[in-house]
Design a protein around this motif. Sequence first.
Motif, short mmCIF file in Angstrom:
data_model
loop_
_atom_site.label_atom_id
_atom_site.label_comp_id
_atom_site.label_asym_id
_atom_site.label_seq_id
_atom_site.Cartn_x
_atom_site.Cartn_y
_atom_site.Cartn_z
N SER A 2 5.01 23.60 52.89
CA SER A 2 4.86 25.03 52.66
C SER A 2 3.81 25.23 51.58
O SER A 2 3.71 24.45 50.65
CB SER A 2 6.20 25.63 52.22
OG SER A 2 6.63 25.03 51.02
N ALA A 3 3.01 26.28 51.70
CA ALA A 3 1.93 26.49 50.75
C ALA A 3 1.77 27.96 50.42
O ALA A 3 1.80 28.80 51.30
CB ALA A 3 0.62 25.94 51.30
N THR A 4 1.60 28.26 49.13
CA THR A 4 1.22 29.59 48.67
C THR A 4 0.25 29.39 47.52
O THR A 4 0.33 28.39 46.81
CB THR A 4 2.43 30.42 48.18
OG1 THR A 4 3.12 29.67 47.17
CG2 THR A 4 3.37 30.76 49.31
N SER A 5 -0.69 30.31 47.35
CA SER A 5 -1.68 30.11 46.30
C SER A 5 -1.43 31.05 45.13
O SER A 5 -0.83 32.10 45.27
CB SER A 5 -3.09 30.32 46.85
OG SER A 5 -3.26 31.65 47.26
N THR A 6 -1.90 30.59 43.97
CA THR A 6 -1.85 31.40 42.76
C THR A 6 -3.27 31.53 42.26
O THR A 6 -4.04 30.56 42.30
CB THR A 6 -0.96 30.76 41.68
OG1 THR A 6 -1.45 29.44 41.42
CG2 THR A 6 0.48 30.69 42.14
N ARG A 19 0.71 26.19 45.67
CA ARG A 19 2.05 25.60 45.66
C ARG A 19 2.25 24.89 47.00
O ARG A 19 2.15 25.51 48.06
CB ARG A 19 3.10 26.68 45.45
CG ARG A 19 2.99 27.28 44.05
CD ARG A 19 3.87 28.47 43.87
NE ARG A 19 5.27 28.08 43.90
CZ ARG A 19 6.28 28.93 43.86
NH1 ARG A 19 6.05 30.23 43.80
NH2 ARG A 19 7.52 28.51 43.88
N LEU A 20 2.48 23.58 46.93
CA LEU A 20 2.57 22.78 48.14
C LEU A 20 3.50 21.59 47.90
O LEU A 20 3.35 20.88 46.91
CB LEU A 20 1.17 22.27 48.52
CG LEU A 20 1.04 21.43 49.78
CD1 LEU A 20 1.33 22.27 51.02
CD2 LEU A 20 -0.34 20.82 49.85
N GLU A 21 4.45 21.42 48.79
CA GLU A 21 5.38 20.31 48.68
C GLU A 21 5.02 19.24 49.71
O GLU A 21 5.16 19.46 50.91
CB GLU A 21 6.81 20.80 48.90
CG GLU A 21 7.27 21.77 47.84
CD GLU A 21 8.64 22.35 48.12
OE1 GLU A 21 9.23 22.06 49.18
OE2 GLU A 21 9.12 23.10 47.27
N ILE A 22 4.53 18.10 49.22
CA ILE A 22 4.19 16.96 50.06
C ILE A 22 4.81 15.73 49.42
O ILE A 22 4.69 15.53 48.21
CB ILE A 22 2.66 16.74 50.15
CG1 ILE A 22 1.95 17.93 50.77
CG2 ILE A 22 2.34 15.48 50.94
CD1 ILE A 22 0.44 17.78 50.78
N ASN A 23 5.46 14.90 50.21
CA ASN A 23 5.97 13.63 49.71
C ASN A 23 4.82 12.65 49.61
O ASN A 23 4.06 12.48 50.57
CB ASN A 23 7.06 13.09 50.64
CG ASN A 23 8.28 13.98 50.66
OD1 ASN A 23 8.68 14.51 49.62
ND2 ASN A 23 8.86 14.17 51.81
N VAL A 40 4.13 19.61 43.55
CA VAL A 40 4.61 20.96 43.26
C VAL A 40 3.45 21.94 43.40
O VAL A 40 3.57 22.96 44.07
CB VAL A 40 5.22 21.04 41.84
CG1 VAL A 40 5.68 22.45 41.52
CG2 VAL A 40 6.36 20.04 41.68
N VAL A 41 2.32 21.62 42.76
CA VAL A 41 1.09 22.41 42.88
C VAL A 41 -0.08 21.45 43.07
O VAL A 41 -0.05 20.32 42.57
CB VAL A 41 0.82 23.32 41.65
CG1 VAL A 41 1.86 24.42 41.54
CG2 VAL A 41 0.73 22.52 40.39
N VAL A 42 -1.10 21.92 43.81
CA VAL A 42 -2.25 21.07 44.09
C VAL A 42 -3.54 21.88 44.01
O VAL A 42 -3.53 23.10 44.17
CB VAL A 42 -2.14 20.42 45.49
CG1 VAL A 42 -0.88 19.60 45.62
CG2 VAL A 42 -2.20 21.46 46.61
N ASN A 43 -4.64 21.20 43.74
CA ASN A 43 -5.98 21.74 43.89
C ASN A 43 -6.93 20.55 43.99
O ASN A 43 -6.48 19.40 43.89
CB ASN A 43 -6.33 22.74 42.79
CG ASN A 43 -6.58 22.15 41.43
OD1 ASN A 43 -6.69 20.94 41.25
ND2 ASN A 43 -6.68 23.00 40.43
N PRO A 44 -8.22 20.75 44.21
CA PRO A 44 -9.12 19.61 44.37
C PRO A 44 -9.29 18.75 43.11
O PRO A 44 -9.74 17.62 43.19
CB PRO A 44 -10.45 20.25 44.75
CG PRO A 44 -10.09 21.54 45.37
CD PRO A 44 -8.89 22.01 44.58
N GLN A 45 -8.93 19.28 41.95
CA GLN A 45 -9.07 18.52 40.71
C GLN A 45 -7.84 17.70 40.35
O GLN A 45 -7.89 16.86 39.47
CB GLN A 45 -9.39 19.46 39.53
CG GLN A 45 -10.80 19.99 39.56
CD GLN A 45 -10.95 21.16 40.53
OE1 GLN A 45 -10.02 21.91 40.78
NE2 GLN A 45 -12.14 21.29 41.09
#
Length: 142
Positions: A2-6, A19-23, A40-45
């Motif tokens: 699931s993903a949502t952006s801030t 916001r992204l949940e990946i194992n 919990v949260v991701v971005n390219p950095q």
Amino acid sequence: MSATSTAPDQSTRRSTRVRLEINVLLTALNSAAQEHCQTVVVNPQGCGLRTGTPLQPGSPVCISELPGGHSVTGSVANCVPVGTDGAFWLVGVAFDEPADVWGIPTPPADWAPHSEKAASLSAKKTWQYSEYTGQGKPVWKK
């Protein structure tokens, strides 16, 4: 998944956090300790991971089992306890080189330069066979 952006804080943030949940598999490179954990949260950095083990800021790490078979290296930027029982930690990881390795179909617009890099990484890992024959022999892509 699931993903949502801030929205990013334009004064310090380089790109939108999602916001992204990946194992994933987190490996501490200075001790070879490994742990399956979740983003919990991701971005390219980089990303924020929920782990069961604290890691020292500055520790080199590798995150593997990412979408598309990618893995990335980076270092622990911060580590804070989640709750008061010490069972979980939020570990912030800064990648050594920015790249969109998260497999989000439509990432935020400010990820574009890093999404192109991820596409080139995926192209390098392309399987050279398009299918197998019934006799277990590969059929080359044309």
